[in-house]
Design a protein around this motif. Structure first.
Motif, PDB file in Angstrom:
ATOM      1  N   ILE A 115      41.149 111.361  92.588  1.00  0.00           N
ATOM      2  CA  ILE A 115      42.321 110.506  93.015  1.00  0.00           C
ATOM      3  C   ILE A 115      41.725 109.222  93.546  1.00  0.00           C
ATOM      4  O   ILE A 115      40.875 109.346  94.587  1.00  0.00           O
ATOM      5  CB  ILE A 115      43.448 111.109  94.030  1.00  0.00           C
ATOM      6  N   SER A 116      41.979 108.199  93.075  1.00  0.00           N
ATOM      7  CA  SER A 116      41.260 106.931  93.188  1.00  0.00           C
ATOM      8  C   SER A 116      41.810 106.449  94.680  1.00  0.00           C
ATOM      9  O   SER A 116      42.955 106.716  94.980  1.00  0.00           O
ATOM     10  CB  SER A 116      41.378 105.803  92.349  1.00  0.00           C
ATOM     11  N   SER A 117      40.958 105.810  95.275  1.00  0.00           N
ATOM     12  CA  SER A 117      41.400 105.134  96.762  1.00  0.00           C
ATOM     13  C   SER A 117      41.748 103.779  96.354  1.00  0.00           C
ATOM     14  O   SER A 117      42.193 103.214  97.489  1.00  0.00           O
ATOM     15  CB  SER A 117      40.178 105.147  97.760  1.00  0.00           C
ATOM     16  N   GLY A 118      41.610 103.165  95.358  1.00  0.00           N
ATOM     17  CA  GLY A 118      41.925 101.729  95.194  1.00  0.00           C
ATOM     18  C   GLY A 118      42.854 101.654  94.042  1.00  0.00           C
ATOM     19  O   GLY A 118      43.286 102.522  93.233  1.00  0.00           O
ATOM     20  N   LYS A 119      43.041 100.429  93.596  1.00  0.00           N
ATOM     21  CA  LYS A 119      44.151 100.214  92.269  1.00  0.00           C
ATOM     22  C   LYS A 119      43.229  99.329  91.253  1.00  0.00           C
ATOM     23  O   LYS A 119      42.592  98.531  91.607  1.00  0.00           O
ATOM     24  CB  LYS A 119      45.203  99.373  92.853  1.00  0.00           C
ATOM     25  N   LYS A 120      43.663  99.650  90.094  1.00  0.00           N
ATOM     26  CA  LYS A 120      42.894  98.732  88.875  1.00  0.00           C
ATOM     27  C   LYS A 120      44.058  98.984  87.888  1.00  0.00           C
ATOM     28  O   LYS A 120      45.070  99.617  87.847  1.00  0.00           O
ATOM     29  CB  LYS A 120      41.955  99.327  88.359  1.00  0.00           C
ATOM     30  N   CYS A 147      50.445  97.272  81.206  1.00  0.00           N
ATOM     31  CA  CYS A 147      49.058  97.893  81.463  1.00  0.00           C
ATOM     32  C   CYS A 147      48.146  97.094  82.223  1.00  0.00           C
ATOM     33  O   CYS A 147      47.185  97.367  82.696  1.00  0.00           O
ATOM     34  CB  CYS A 147      48.169  98.222  80.031  1.00  0.00           C
ATOM     35  N   HIS A 148      48.559  95.693  82.367  1.00  0.00           N
ATOM     36  CA  HIS A 148      47.531  94.846  83.206  1.00  0.00           C
ATOM     37  C   HIS A 148      48.066  94.787  84.665  1.00  0.00           C
ATOM     38  O   HIS A 148      47.220  94.419  85.312  1.00  0.00           O
ATOM     39  CB  HIS A 148      48.116  93.307  82.762  1.00  0.00           C
ATOM     40  N   LEU A 149      49.258  95.866  85.065  1.00  0.00           N
ATOM     41  CA  LEU A 149      49.305  95.933  86.393  1.00  0.00           C
ATOM     42  C   LEU A 149      48.268  96.814  87.097  1.00  0.00           C
ATOM     43  O   LEU A 149      47.706  97.822  86.487  1.00  0.00           O
ATOM     44  CB  LEU A 149      50.666  96.515  86.709  1.00  0.00           C
ATOM     45  N   GLU A 150      48.008  96.586  88.347  1.00  0.00           N
ATOM     46  CA  GLU A 150      47.047  97.535  89.143  1.00  0.00           C
ATOM     47  C   GLU A 150      47.758  98.906  89.747  1.00  0.00           C
ATOM     48  O   GLU A 150      49.041  98.541  90.476  1.00  0.00           O
ATOM     49  CB  GLU A 150      46.233  96.663  90.010  1.00  0.00           C
TER      50      GLU A 150
END
Length: 307
Positions: free
Chosen positions: A196-201, A294-297
């Motif tokens: 689980i990522s801790s950031g957004k991309k 798809c470009h949203l983080e």
């Protein structure tokens, strides 16, 4: 008659004179007349024979016959002797040749008998060696079969040990990787590991991060996995997109979508904006998926399957 000359004188008859002369011949007396030959009358022949008898003709004739017989018998004996000598010579010659051939045959027979005995001895020795070799071969074959059986058993044991070793090695490696994954923030669910990522991309940046970790964006293919992903209670990118063809949703491994958990009225899209990537949005509901640009983080979930 041989070497006998007889002259017969008779009185001259009144006719022209006649005298008799013996012609030296072996079988007969010829009467010749120098002038003429006349047939002698019977009485004169008788008179002549009487005269011969008176002169001892009969005795002379007998002696001459015996002499002739003796000569003939001598000749026959001589011929018989010559024949016997010839036969004896031939017999001696043939006998010598026969004896020589007999000696040669006896010598050949002895040699052949000797060779036969030698061959018989060689044959017996070869038969004995063959029997010994056959026994050795049988023993070796038996040992080979035993070794082959032992080899198969050892091979099976080796395969079993090899499998156990590989399983143990894999388990050890899995444990090491698990420990490493756990230390890196991965969690385990049904032998799958999730990060689980801790950031957004963005969706693509999120996927690239998963690929660098030897994983990919999560593929949800069971109800249990859907429930697991909702527990994080975040807006999370998942590995579902219809970038290739609008409305044809596929997972990142190329398999088509079969079981979905779209929220009500989703996917719907927004006019003037492409919404080609899927996210977990309404995480409080079972049907929590939403299509989004798809470009949203967003946060994201990586999934790794340990082989």
């Amino acid at each position: 008659m041989d070497a006998l000359d007889l002259f017969v004188n008779v009185e001259e008859p009144s006719e022209s004179g006649i005298y008799w002369k013996r012609k030296t011949d072996s079988s007969e007396i010829l009467y010749q007349n120098e002038d003429k030959c006349h047939t002698v009358k019977p009485n004169r022949i008788t008179s002549a024979l009487s005269g011969l008898q008176s002169l001892g003709w009969s005795e002379t004739l007998k002696k001459s016959s015996w002499r002739a017989a003796a000569v003939v018998l001598g000749l026959l004996c001589l011929l018989l002797l010559i024949g016997l000598i010839t036969l004896a010579s031939l017999y001696n010659k043939d006998s010598s040749k026969w004896e020589m051939e007999m000696v040669q045959l006896q010598t050949s027979y002895k040699n052949l008998t000797k060779e036969k005995d030698q061959l018989q001895t060689s044959y017996n020795n070869l038969t004995k060696e063959k029997d010994q070799l056959q026994t050795s071969y049988n023993n070796l074959t038996k040992e080979q079969d035993q070794l082959q059986t032992s080899y198969r058993n050892l091979t099976e044991e080796q395969d079993q040990l090899q499998k156990r070793f590989e399983d143990t090695t894999n388990e050890r490696n899995d444990l090491k990787r698990r420990d490493a994954l756990f230390s890196q923030g991965w969690v385990s669910f049904r032998n799958h590991f999730y990060y689980i990522s801790s950031g957004k991309k963005s969706w693509q940046q999120s996927r690239n991060d998963c690929l660098q970790k030897g994983a990919d964006l999560v593929i949800i293919n069971s109800h249990e996995e859907q429930e697991f992903t909702r527990t994080f209670k975040q807006l999370i990118w998942i590995g579902l997109t219809d970038m290739e063809r609008e409305g044809k949703w596929k997972w990142v491994d190329g398999t088509p979508l079969t079981t979905s958990y779209w929220s009500s009225h989703e996917p719907n899209g927004v006019p003037g904006r492409d919404e080609d990537c899927a996210e977990i949005k309404n995480y409080d509901l079972e049907k929590s998926w939403n299509d989004e640009s798809c470009h949203l983080e967003r946060f994201w979930i990586c999934e790794k399957i340990l082989s």
